[in-house]
Design an enzyme around this catalytic site. Structure first.
Site, mmCIF file in Angstrom:
data_model
loop_
_atom_site.group_PDB
_atom_site.id
_atom_site.type_symbol
_atom_site.label_atom_id
_atom_site.label_comp_id
_atom_site.label_asym_id
_atom_site.label_seq_id
_atom_site.Cartn_x
_atom_site.Cartn_y
_atom_site.Cartn_z
ATOM 1 N N ARG A 1 0.275 5.137 2.502
ATOM 2 C CA ARG A 1 1.229 4.817 3.439
ATOM 3 C C ARG A 1 1.170 5.859 4.644
ATOM 4 O O ARG A 1 1.430 5.579 5.933
ATOM 5 C CB ARG A 1 2.691 5.123 3.057
ATOM 6 C CG ARG A 1 2.782 6.345 2.289
ATOM 7 C CD ARG A 1 4.139 6.481 1.093
ATOM 8 N NE ARG A 1 3.491 5.830 0.052
ATOM 9 C CZ ARG A 1 4.153 5.454 -1.302
ATOM 10 N NH1 ARG A 1 5.615 5.969 -1.290
ATOM 11 N NH2 ARG A 1 3.801 4.761 -2.297
ATOM 12 N N LYS B 1 -5.391 12.412 -9.556
ATOM 13 C CA LYS B 1 -5.249 11.463 -10.588
ATOM 14 C C LYS B 1 -5.875 11.890 -11.940
ATOM 15 O O LYS B 1 -6.856 12.532 -11.740
ATOM 16 C CB LYS B 1 -5.941 10.007 -9.921
ATOM 17 C CG LYS B 1 -5.216 9.312 -8.843
ATOM 18 C CD LYS B 1 -5.821 8.129 -8.505
ATOM 19 C CE LYS B 1 -4.998 7.436 -7.394
ATOM 20 N NZ LYS B 1 -3.818 6.828 -7.733
HETATM 21 N N1 BES Z 1 -4.256 3.628 -4.527
HETATM 22 C C1 BES Z 1 -3.210 4.030 -5.015
HETATM 23 C C2 BES Z 1 -2.579 2.768 -5.652
HETATM 24 C C3 BES Z 1 -3.366 1.777 -6.637
HETATM 25 C C4 BES Z 1 -2.960 2.008 -8.001
HETATM 26 C C5 BES Z 1 -4.187 0.920 -6.242
HETATM 27 C C6 BES Z 1 -3.628 1.098 -8.861
HETATM 28 C C7 BES Z 1 -4.748 0.121 -7.330
HETATM 29 C C8 BES Z 1 -4.803 0.454 -8.344
HETATM 30 C C9 BES Z 1 -2.259 4.690 -4.172
HETATM 31 O O1 BES Z 1 -2.656 5.588 -3.322
HETATM 32 C C10 BES Z 1 -1.440 5.477 -5.182
HETATM 33 O O2 BES Z 1 -2.114 6.486 -5.751
HETATM 34 N N2 BES Z 1 -0.140 5.434 -5.254
HETATM 35 C C11 BES Z 1 0.755 6.134 -6.161
HETATM 36 C C12 BES Z 1 2.052 6.311 -5.365
HETATM 37 C C13 BES Z 1 2.919 7.324 -6.034
HETATM 38 C C14 BES Z 1 2.457 8.756 -5.820
HETATM 39 C C15 BES Z 1 4.378 7.285 -5.243
HETATM 40 C C16 BES Z 1 0.876 5.318 -7.597
HETATM 41 O O3 BES Z 1 1.192 4.257 -7.156
HETATM 42 O O4 BES Z 1 0.868 5.788 -8.470
HETATM 43 MN MN MN Z 2 -3.326 7.412 -3.931
#
Ligand code: BES
Ligand code: MN
Ligand code: ZN
Length: 499
Positions: A350, A276
């Site tokens: 997931r 990230k």
């Molecule tokens: N933990 C994150 C989602 C999240 C985002 C939680 C903001 C709380 C606040 C999750 O694991 C994630 O990173 N999801 C990705 C999925 C994508 C790579 C398909 C996302 O939402 O960008």
């Molecule tokens: Mn994630």
């Protein structure tokens, strides 16, 4: 905070709180106090034209005193026939926050509702206390030099009731729920170097004191079960991966099929090799809020000895990049036997839930499963921070969850599942891939992935990424971790699944 319920003839002392309804109508105890102070309350209200006695309004009268009284607080309740449990909770929370702000250490509430109100004065007293407890929450464990004015000083709440024993009985089960919310908020608030998977598992073990049966499965056990999806997420971390399995068997008939709640417990989500961006990454300590809510629910149902069989399953893991981490392109085999092409290591929630869901239906044959997860950033784009997303393969379950959310003030909004979305995660090299490969409908894609692991069991998925944390105070939720889901799920259980 010490909370006591006392009989109506108890003398008001210290800081007295009386109710005011719409258009500055004083409740009977307010009128009595007004007489005692030669019309002091009426004059004070006249001098504060913005105070109308509406909902969530509080007026502190520091200069009004009488025999044994240091000050008076007017608590606005709006129209008396519209005072329900939620309104009373909000009033209690606002009252506690403002009394605390004013420096009160104890308050005595004599708030009488007219006979035709929606709830009794005793029920209201219990809800006021519940709201006050929720609002009084602080996470200051790591503050070693807190200024006195920043500290929570209100530590005594006395409620005058017609039937103190009845009010206390109502409050006892509320307190159990508040304890569950507190546990969830504490878990979410803890920094990610402290609350790692094993530490989280230890907090689950503590629930054994309340009669919850707790098992913690370690890496070896998970490997034996074939949980390649869950284990792949943790393989770049120095921490172990754990699955917490909690059982509260409170139904009169132990053979009653249990209801099951599953939580995403990523104690920190760096994104892994699909790293990230650094801005705001600290917020990913909250990526275990789903697991925290389920732990909080278990504490609530055990604490109030709910007559239901409730299972809580948490996937506890840290998502880190390292030489051992899983790569984009890796193929893992889940416990279900289905293979997954991991195209983005940041779509890890997931993968955690895939094995947790499969394990739950396989071992417990539950009547239904509900999972909670901070699964996608996309749900923030769709619904913002005011409602969580709900997906379900079962209309009745979706409807019950929606209604429970409305009644406790943890709002949900249903989003669709459909075959067309499901096809978007078919993979060329494995049974499925963990992302669709475009930016569209991210929350639905996540839910479709999960559905491949529920095996036809009635199931709902709550995407709580937008509601687990707040930067703003609310009447019953101070800024920070909200504990979203505990009150909602407790209501669902109480309303439909207790015999
Ligand atoms: N933990 C994150 C989602 C999240 C985002 C939680 C903001 C709380 C606040 C999750 O694991 C994630 O990173 N999801 C990705 C999925 C994508 C790579 C398909 C996302 O939402 O960008
Ligand atoms: Mn994630
Ligand atoms: Zn995540």
């Amino acid at each position: 905070m010490e909370i006591r319920f006392v009989a109506p003839d108890t003398l008001l002392t210290g800081t007295a709180v009386v109710a005011v309804f719409s258009d500055r109508t004083l409740s009977p105890p307010g009128k009595a106090l007004d007489d005692l102070t030669d019309g002091g309350l009426g004059r004070a209200m006249a001098a504060s034209p913005k105070f109308k006695g509406g909902r969530d309004e509080v007026l502190i009268l520091p200069s009004i005193a009488a025999d044994g009284l240091d000050r008076v607080i007017l608590l606005g309740l709006g129209a008396p026939d519209a005072v329900d449990a939620r309104a009373a909770q909000r009033a209690g929370g606002t009252l506690a926050a403002q009394a605390n702000q004013a420096g009160a250490t104890g308050i005595m509430v004599k708030a009488e509702l007219p006979g035709d109100a929606a709830i009794s004065t005793d029920a209201m007293a219990a809800e006021l206390a519940f709201g006050a407890l929720l609002r009084a929450y602080r996470f200051d464990r790591y503050k070693t030099d807190q200024k006195p004015e920043a500290k929570w000083t209100l530590n005594e709440l006395v409620l005058v009731c017609a039937d103190p024993a009845a009010a206390l009985a109502a409050f006892d089960s509320r307190r159990a729920v508040a304890d569950g919310v507190t546990l969830a908020r504490d878990l979410v608030s803890e920094p990610p170097n402290i609350l790692q998977p094993e530490a989280f598992a230890d907090r689950c073990r503590d629930l054994a004191d309340l009669g919850v049966e707790v098992e913690i499965l370690d890496d070896d056990a998970l490997k034996d079960l074939g949980m390649g999806a869950l284990l792949g997420v943790g393989q770049g971390s120095q921490c172990g991966t754990r699955l917490a399995v909690m059982q509260w068997m409170g139904a009169p008939d132990p053979a009653t099929p249990p209801i099951a709640f599953i939580g995403k417990g990523v104690t920190f989500d760096t994104g892994g090799i699909s790293l990230k961006p650094s801005a705001g990454m600290d917020e990913m300590k909250t990526d275990m809020a789903g697991a925290a809510a389920v732990a909080g629910l278990m504490r609530a149902v055990a604490g109030r000895k709910a007559k239901a069989n409730v299972i809580g399953i948490l996937g506890l893991v840290e998502n880190m990049p390292s030489g051992a981490a899983q790569r984009p392109g890796d193929v893992v085999t889940s416990m279900s036997g289905q293979t997954i092409e991991v195209l983005n290591t940041d779509a890890e929630g997931r993968l955690v839930l895939a094995d947790a869901l499969w394990y739950t239906q396989d071992r417990f044959k539950p009547a239904f499963m509900v999972d909670l997860a901070t699964l996608t950033g996309a749900v923030l784009i769709a619904l913002g921070q005011h409602k969580a997303g709900v997906f379900s393969n079962n209309d009745e379950l979706a409807e019950r969850l929606y209604e429970a959310g409305e009644s406790v003030g943890e709002a949900l909004w249903r989003l669709p599942l459909a075959d067309a979305y499901n096809k978007d995660i078919d993979s060329d090299v494995a049974d499925m891939k963990n992302i669709a490969g475009n930016r569209f409908a991210g929350s639905i894609i996540g839910a479709q992935f999960l559905q491949r692991f529920v095996n036809e069991v009635p199931w709902a998925h709550l995407d709580i990424a937008g509601v687990a944390w707040t930067k703003k105070d609310d009447p019953i939720t101070p800024k920070g971790a909200t504990g979203f889901g505990v009150r909602l799920l407790d209501r669902l259980v109480a309303e439909h699944y207790e015999s």
